[in-house]
Design a protein around this motif. Structure first.
Motif, PDB file in Angstrom:
ATOM      1  N   MET A   1       0.623  -1.562   0.270  1.00 56.60           N
ATOM      2  CA  MET A   1      -0.109   0.107   0.245  1.00 56.60           C
ATOM      3  C   MET A   1       1.396   1.412  -0.434  1.00 56.60           C
ATOM      4  SD  MET A   1      -2.943   1.656  -0.409  1.00 56.60           S
ATOM      5  CE  MET A   1      -3.078   3.123   0.377  1.00 56.60           C
ATOM      6  N   LEU A   2       1.888   1.487   0.724  1.00 54.86           N
ATOM      7  CA  LEU A   2       2.925   3.095   1.191  1.00 54.86           C
ATOM      8  C   LEU A   2       4.022   2.116   0.967  1.00 54.86           C
ATOM      9  CD1 LEU A   2       1.674   4.129   4.309  1.00 54.86           C
ATOM     10  CD2 LEU A   2       1.003   4.870   2.280  1.00 54.86           C
ATOM     11  N   THR A   3       4.662   3.112  -0.053  1.00 51.18           N
ATOM     12  CA  THR A   3       6.378   2.577  -0.336  1.00 51.18           C
ATOM     13  C   THR A   3       6.573   4.015   0.679  1.00 51.18           C
ATOM     14  OG1 THR A   3       5.767   1.488  -2.724  1.00 51.18           O
ATOM     15  CG2 THR A   3       7.737   2.596  -2.031  1.00 51.18           C
ATOM     16  N   ARG A   4       7.511   3.709   1.185  1.00 52.22           N
ATOM     17  CA  ARG A   4       8.848   4.429   2.077  1.00 52.22           C
ATOM     18  C   ARG A   4       9.664   4.468   1.426  1.00 52.22           C
ATOM     19  NH1 ARG A   4       8.634   5.492   7.355  1.00 52.22           N
ATOM     20  NH2 ARG A   4       6.144   4.835   7.398  1.00 52.22           N
ATOM     21  N   LEU A   5       9.811   6.411   1.388  1.00 51.14           N
ATOM     22  CA  LEU A   5      10.289   7.128   0.230  1.00 51.14           C
ATOM     23  C   LEU A   5      11.644   7.640   1.273  1.00 51.14           C
ATOM     24  CD1 LEU A   5       8.241   8.719  -2.637  1.00 51.14           C
ATOM     25  CD2 LEU A   5       9.633   6.688  -2.184  1.00 51.14           C
ATOM     26  N   LYS A   6      10.879   8.357   2.533  1.00 50.86           N
ATOM     27  CA  LYS A   6      12.290   8.493   3.220  1.00 50.86           C
ATOM     28  C   LYS A   6      11.482   9.001   4.406  1.00 50.86           C
ATOM     29  CE  LYS A   6      15.440  12.743   4.249  1.00 50.86           C
ATOM     30  NZ  LYS A   6      15.441  13.897   4.004  1.00 50.86           N
ATOM     31  N   THR A   7      12.290   8.690   5.324  1.00 52.37           N
ATOM     32  CA  THR A   7      11.579   8.323   6.928  1.00 52.37           C
ATOM     33  C   THR A   7      12.387   9.025   7.817  1.00 52.37           C
ATOM     34  OG1 THR A   7      11.704   6.179   7.030  1.00 52.37           O
ATOM     35  CG2 THR A   7      11.866   6.716   9.181  1.00 52.37           C
ATOM     36  N   ASP A   8      11.615   9.634   8.848  1.00 56.37           N
ATOM     37  CA  ASP A   8      11.987  11.123  10.117  1.00 56.37           C
ATOM     38  C   ASP A   8      10.925  10.868  11.206  1.00 56.37           C
ATOM     39  OD1 ASP A   8      12.529  13.107  11.620  1.00 56.37           O
ATOM     40  OD2 ASP A   8      12.650  14.181  10.118  1.00 56.37           O
ATOM     41  N   ARG A   9      12.453   9.709  11.644  1.00 59.97           N
ATOM     42  CA  ARG A   9      10.594   9.768  13.296  1.00 59.97           C
ATOM     43  C   ARG A   9      11.174  10.617  14.639  1.00 59.97           C
ATOM     44  NH1 ARG A   9      11.163   4.331  12.714  1.00 59.97           N
ATOM     45  NH2 ARG A   9      12.432   3.111  11.065  1.00 59.97           N
ATOM     46  N   THR A  10      11.751  11.815  13.788  1.00 63.17           N
ATOM     47  CA  THR A  10      11.278  12.127  14.792  1.00 63.17           C
ATOM     48  C   THR A  10       9.953  13.438  14.507  1.00 63.17           C
ATOM     49  OG1 THR A  10      13.227  14.406  13.806  1.00 63.17           O
ATOM     50  CG2 THR A  10      13.777  12.356  15.382  1.00 63.17           C
ATOM     51  N   SER A  11       8.853  13.281  13.544  1.00 65.59           N
ATOM     52  CA  SER A  11       8.298  13.952  13.166  1.00 65.59           C
ATOM     53  C   SER A  11       7.515  13.483  12.951  1.00 65.59           C
ATOM     54  CB  SER A  11       8.525  15.178  12.481  1.00 65.59           C
ATOM     55  OG  SER A  11       7.566  15.837  11.628  1.00 65.59           O
ATOM     56  N   PRO A  12       5.796  14.111  12.770  1.00 66.02           N
ATOM     57  CA  PRO A  12       4.838  13.110  13.476  1.00 66.02           C
ATOM     58  C   PRO A  12       4.140  13.353  11.864  1.00 66.02           C
ATOM     59  CG  PRO A  12       4.468  15.090  14.356  1.00 66.02           C
ATOM     60  CD  PRO A  12       5.783  14.861  14.558  1.00 66.02           C
ATOM     61  N   ARG A  13       4.441  14.014  11.362  1.00 67.92           N
ATOM     62  CA  ARG A  13       4.302  15.078   9.611  1.00 67.92           C
ATOM     63  C   ARG A  13       4.553  13.578   8.997  1.00 67.92           C
ATOM     64  NH1 ARG A  13       6.248  20.245   8.326  1.00 67.92           N
ATOM     65  NH2 ARG A  13       4.700  21.021   9.421  1.00 67.92           N
ATOM     66  N   HIS A  14       3.799  13.440   7.812  1.00 67.45           N
ATOM     67  CA  HIS A  14       3.876  12.973   6.763  1.00 67.45           C
ATOM     68  C   HIS A  14       2.829  12.810   5.613  1.00 67.45           C
ATOM     69  CE1 HIS A  14       4.755   8.027   6.486  1.00 67.45           C
ATOM     70  NE2 HIS A  14       4.891   8.419   5.278  1.00 67.45           N
ATOM     71  N   VAL A  15       4.133  13.138   4.329  1.00 68.07           N
ATOM     72  CA  VAL A  15       3.485  13.290   2.425  1.00 68.07           C
ATOM     73  C   VAL A  15       3.928  11.904   2.098  1.00 68.07           C
ATOM     74  CG1 VAL A  15       4.744  14.492   1.220  1.00 68.07           C
ATOM     75  CG2 VAL A  15       5.170  15.153   3.186  1.00 68.07           C
ATOM     76  N   LEU A  16       2.339  11.979   1.731  1.00 67.91           N
ATOM     77  CA  LEU A  16       1.877  10.830   1.134  1.00 67.91           C
ATOM     78  C   LEU A  16       1.747  11.530  -0.276  1.00 67.91           C
ATOM     79  CD1 LEU A  16      -1.321   9.370   3.665  1.00 67.91           C
ATOM     80  CD2 LEU A  16       1.377   8.865   3.346  1.00 67.91           C
ATOM     81  N   PHE A  17       2.865  10.827  -1.467  1.00 68.76           N
ATOM     82  CA  PHE A  17       2.091  11.213  -2.487  1.00 68.76           C
ATOM     83  C   PHE A  17       1.744  10.150  -3.233  1.00 68.76           C
ATOM     84  CE2 PHE A  17       7.072  12.695  -1.928  1.00 68.76           C
ATOM     85  CZ  PHE A  17       6.443  14.000  -1.859  1.00 68.76           C
ATOM     86  N   MET A  18       0.870  10.639  -3.847  1.00 66.78           N
ATOM     87  CA  MET A  18      -0.333  10.292  -4.410  1.00 66.78           C
ATOM     88  C   MET A  18      -0.378   9.446  -6.168  1.00 66.78           C
ATOM     89  SD  MET A  18      -2.908   9.590  -2.738  1.00 66.78           S
ATOM     90  CE  MET A  18      -2.410  10.348  -1.096  1.00 66.78           C
ATOM     91  N   PRO A  19      -0.794   7.735  -6.658  1.00 67.10           N
ATOM     92  CA  PRO A  19      -0.076   8.286  -7.642  1.00 67.10           C
ATOM     93  C   PRO A  19      -0.416   8.823  -9.427  1.00 67.10           C
ATOM     94  CG  PRO A  19      -1.590   7.024  -7.350  1.00 67.10           C
ATOM     95  CD  PRO A  19      -1.557   7.239  -5.819  1.00 67.10           C
ATOM     96  N   THR A  20      -0.010   9.075  -9.979  1.00 69.28           N
ATOM     97  CA  THR A  20      -0.644   9.682 -11.183  1.00 69.28           C
ATOM     98  C   THR A  20      -1.207   9.639 -11.894  1.00 69.28           C
ATOM     99  OG1 THR A  20       1.951   8.387 -12.631  1.00 69.28           O
ATOM    100  CG2 THR A  20       2.165  10.211 -11.253  1.00 69.28           C
ATOM    101  N   HIS A  21      -1.227   9.870 -13.193  1.00 63.28           N
ATOM    102  CA  HIS A  21      -2.071   9.098 -14.665  1.00 63.28           C
ATOM    103  C   HIS A  21      -2.070   7.466 -14.430  1.00 63.28           C
ATOM    104  CE1 HIS A  21      -3.269  12.900 -16.432  1.00 63.28           C
ATOM    105  NE2 HIS A  21      -3.859  12.409 -16.308  1.00 63.28           N
ATOM    106  N   ALA A  22      -0.847   7.652 -14.991  1.00 68.46           N
ATOM    107  CA  ALA A  22      -0.330   5.945 -15.044  1.00 68.46           C
ATOM    108  C   ALA A  22      -0.426   5.574 -13.792  1.00 68.46           C
ATOM    109  CB  ALA A  22       0.774   6.099 -15.785  1.00 68.46           C
ATOM    110  N   GLY A  23      -0.349   5.847 -12.610  1.00 66.62           N
ATOM    111  CA  GLY A  23      -0.362   5.201 -11.590  1.00 66.62           C
ATOM    112  C   GLY A  23       1.070   4.366 -10.450  1.00 66.62           C
ATOM    113  N   ASN A  24       2.022   5.480 -11.567  1.00 69.38           N
ATOM    114  CA  ASN A  24       2.959   5.271 -10.585  1.00 69.38           C
ATOM    115  C   ASN A  24       3.478   6.810  -9.790  1.00 69.38           C
ATOM    116  OD1 ASN A  24       4.654   7.518 -12.317  1.00 69.38           O
ATOM    117  ND2 ASN A  24       3.860   5.718 -13.962  1.00 69.38           N
ATOM    118  N   ILE A  25       4.573   6.212  -8.642  1.00 76.19           N
ATOM    119  CA  ILE A  25       5.386   7.337  -7.676  1.00 76.19           C
ATOM    120  C   ILE A  25       6.538   7.814  -7.730  1.00 76.19           C
ATOM    121  CG2 ILE A  25       3.698   6.675  -6.215  1.00 76.19           C
ATOM    122  CD1 ILE A  25       5.829   4.522  -4.811  1.00 76.19           C
ATOM    123  N   PHE A  26       7.027   7.214  -9.153  1.00 74.43           N
ATOM    124  CA  PHE A  26       8.466   7.193  -9.484  1.00 74.43           C
ATOM    125  C   PHE A  26       8.769   9.262  -9.551  1.00 74.43           C
ATOM    126  CE2 PHE A  26       7.891   6.101 -13.436  1.00 74.43           C
ATOM    127  CZ  PHE A  26       8.194   7.321 -14.566  1.00 74.43           C
TER     128      PHE A  26
END
Length: 250
Positions: A1-26
């Motif tokens: 479901m989620l592909t972790r791109l960057k981890t910051d264990r000191t912050s509660p903030r989480h950026v979720l990148f939504m898939p593009t037209h073709a369904g990818n996140i790269f």
């Protein structure tokens, strides 16, 4: 479901990148790597065959079961991904999650009252999206067969069937986007408009009409280069800030 791109264990903030037209996140990788003060993940879309509303509803339902308690969520998306970012953020907020906001990256709205012509050149847009991200200089953009050959030279895993699936997903989401109108919502929304983008103001007015807490900023580049190279740093800097505050201040 989620592909972790960057981890910051000191912050509660989480950026979720939504898939593009073709369904990818790269395309978001250059942005995610430069975010500070937040974790970042790409959202995998297993609802890509459904309508935009059904995609957003399914993604929000899955995310409610996945996100850690107390997370401050920024749903971010470029182009079509911005549409999903807004709808998912609205669904999460309606479900009771606090601290949810949406950042739309040069995400215009088509529809009957806006200029829709740029959405109709599906082959050119598809080729532009993949060729530019693969690093080729091929203009005018190639046929789908030439595109397949070029992509497979870079990554043999991109079989004809896989490229066909991506193309179909892209084309279907283009058609859905042409009929899309934002649902009314109270979630904070910040639109990052590329300064060299071809999209006129009228293609962004639907957001202003639907969103009670809406703001805009300008970022460098055009619709495609806004998320690439050095321009990605400008997007990352915004996502490292408090998007809820930004949306109400601009």
């Amino acid at each position: 479901m989620l592909t972790r791109l960057k981890t910051d264990r000191t912050s509660p903030r989480h950026v979720l990148f939504m898939p593009t037209h073709a369904g990818n996140i790269f395309p978001y990788l250059p942005i995610a790597s430069q975010i500070t003060g937040a974790s970042a993940s790409g959202v995998e879309n297993r609802y890509g065959d459904a309508s935009i509303a059904e995609q957003a509803s399914g993604l929000a339902r899955d995310l409610r079961d996945t996100l850690p308690k107390g997370a401050e969520v920024i749903c971010a998306g470029w182009s079509f991904g911005g549409t999903l970012a807004y709808e998912v953020a609205s669904a999460l907020s309606e479900a009771g999650l606090r601290g949810v906001s949406a950042v739309l990256i040069d995400a215009p709205v088509a529809g009957p009252d806006n200029r829709a012509e740029p959405f109709l050149a599906i082959d050119d847009r598809f080729c532009e999206f993949f060729v530019d991200k693969a690093g080729f200089e091929m203009k005018p953009y190639p046929s789908l067969r030439t595109l397949k050959d070029a992509l497979q030279a870079v990554d043999p895993r991109l079989t004809d069937d896989l490229v066909d699936q991506l193309y179909l997903r892209y084309a279907l989401n283009q058609a859905r986007w042409l009929r899309y109108a934002p649902s009314p919502g109270n979630v904070p929304v910040l639109q990052l408009r590329a300064v060299q983008s071809d999209w006129p103001d009228q293609n962004f007015r639907a957001w202003e009409a639907a969103c009670t807490r809406y703001g805009q900023r300008r970022t460098p580049g055009d619709h495609y280069s806004a998320i690439a190279g050095k321009n990605a740093a400008a997007i990352a800097a915004v996502l490292s800030e408090d998007a809820c505050a930004l949306a109400t201040q601009h």
